[in-house]
Scaffold this motif. Structure first.
Motif, PDB file in Angstrom:
ATOM      1  N   LEU A  19      32.000  26.316  25.916  1.00  0.00           N
ATOM      2  CA  LEU A  19      32.656  25.040  26.215  1.00  0.00           C
ATOM      3  C   LEU A  19      34.155  25.230  26.453  1.00  0.00           C
ATOM      4  O   LEU A  19      34.722  24.621  27.365  1.00  0.00           O
ATOM      5  N   ALA A  20      34.783  26.071  25.651  1.00  0.00           N
ATOM      6  CA  ALA A  20      36.213  26.343  25.824  1.00  0.00           C
ATOM      7  C   ALA A  20      36.476  27.003  27.173  1.00  0.00           C
ATOM      8  O   ALA A  20      37.458  26.687  27.849  1.00  0.00           O
ATOM      9  N   ILE A  21      35.585  27.886  27.585  1.00  0.00           N
ATOM     10  CA  ILE A  21      35.723  28.532  28.905  1.00  0.00           C
ATOM     11  C   ILE A  21      35.559  27.488  30.006  1.00  0.00           C
ATOM     12  O   ILE A  21      36.344  27.436  30.959  1.00  0.00           O
ATOM     13  N   GLY A  24      38.509  25.365  30.477  1.00  0.00           N
ATOM     14  CA  GLY A  24      39.710  26.086  30.880  1.00  0.00           C
ATOM     15  C   GLY A  24      40.637  26.403  29.722  1.00  0.00           C
ATOM     16  O   GLY A  24      41.759  26.863  29.917  1.00  0.00           O
ATOM     17  N   GLU A  25      40.175  26.176  28.503  1.00  0.00           N
ATOM     18  CA  GLU A  25      40.982  26.448  27.315  1.00  0.00           C
ATOM     19  C   GLU A  25      40.978  27.932  26.946  1.00  0.00           C
ATOM     20  O   GLU A  25      41.854  28.389  26.221  1.00  0.00           O
ATOM     21  N   LEU A  26      39.985  28.642  27.405  1.00  0.00           N
ATOM     22  CA  LEU A  26      39.846  30.065  27.094  1.00  0.00           C
ATOM     23  C   LEU A  26      39.521  30.820  28.372  1.00  0.00           C
ATOM     24  O   LEU A  26      38.621  30.420  29.118  1.00  0.00           O
ATOM     25  N   LYS A  27      40.254  31.864  28.614  1.00  0.00           N
ATOM     26  CA  LYS A  27      39.967  32.719  29.763  1.00  0.00           C
ATOM     27  C   LYS A  27      39.381  34.023  29.226  1.00  0.00           C
ATOM     28  O   LYS A  27      40.056  34.759  28.504  1.00  0.00           O
ATOM     29  N   PRO A  28      38.112  34.294  29.541  1.00  0.00           N
ATOM     30  CA  PRO A  28      37.499  35.512  29.015  1.00  0.00           C
ATOM     31  C   PRO A  28      38.200  36.768  29.547  1.00  0.00           C
ATOM     32  O   PRO A  28      38.607  36.812  30.704  1.00  0.00           O
ATOM     33  N   LYS A  29      38.332  37.751  28.673  1.00  0.00           N
ATOM     34  CA  LYS A  29      38.928  39.025  29.064  1.00  0.00           C
ATOM     35  C   LYS A  29      37.853  39.908  29.677  1.00  0.00           C
ATOM     36  O   LYS A  29      36.665  39.742  29.406  1.00  0.00           O
ATOM     37  N   ALA A  30      38.266  40.865  30.468  1.00  0.00           N
ATOM     38  CA  ALA A  30      37.324  41.806  31.071  1.00  0.00           C
ATOM     39  C   ALA A  30      36.599  42.617  29.998  1.00  0.00           C
ATOM     40  O   ALA A  30      35.486  43.091  30.209  1.00  0.00           O
ATOM     41  N   THR A  31      37.217  42.747  28.841  1.00  0.00           N
ATOM     42  CA  THR A  31      36.627  43.534  27.758  1.00  0.00           C
ATOM     43  C   THR A  31      35.683  42.729  26.873  1.00  0.00           C
ATOM     44  O   THR A  31      35.043  43.283  25.990  1.00  0.00           O
ATOM     45  N   ASP A  32      35.599  41.409  27.089  1.00  0.00           N
ATOM     46  CA  ASP A  32      34.709  40.561  26.290  1.00  0.00           C
ATOM     47  C   ASP A  32      33.247  40.849  26.624  1.00  0.00           C
ATOM     48  O   ASP A  32      32.921  41.211  27.760  1.00  0.00           O
TER      49      ASP A  32
END
Length: 115
Positions: A19-21, A24-32
């Motif tokens: 939901l945060a993604i 737009g509250e959380l941007k996932p990192k490439a390492t996630d």
């Protein structure tokens, strides 16, 4: 060598993260992690010793169809279809359509698990 990162978290945390993604509250990192399981138990069912051996056969032998994979492994085609469908839902394999056949393709050579 392609590595799939797998995360383990309670369903509530996975849902809150998604939901945060979406908001737009959380941007996932490439390492996630790209694949999430709710417990080690559910992960161990999908990536059991037998299923990891199956993924290795798919990766190295590159069967042209599920029936060819059944011949290679000695497993029943119906059993393989169910297993591959589950693995496909998690993104561990891709089922590629060729004429009348579905060809299983392993999406990684290794798996990195983080809790």
């Amino acid at each position: 060598m392609k590595v799939i990162k797998i995360g383990i978290a309670p369903q509530e945390k996975i849902r809150a993260r998604m939901l945060a993604i979406a908001k737009g509250e959380l941007k996932p990192k490439a390492t996630d992690p790209k694949i999430w399981f709710t417990s080690m138990r559910s992960l161990s069912q999908v990536l059991s010793d037998e299923n990891r051996a199956l993924l290795e056969i798919i990766r190295t032998a590159r069967p042209a169809s599920i029936s060819e994979l059944a011949d290679m492994t000695g497993r029943k085609q119906s059993n393989l279809s169910r297993t591959l469908k589950t693995m496909s839902r998690y993104g561990l394999v891709t089922m590629e359509k060729h004429e009348r056949y579905l060809r299983p393709i392993a999406n990684a050579e290794r798996y990195l698990i983080s809790a």
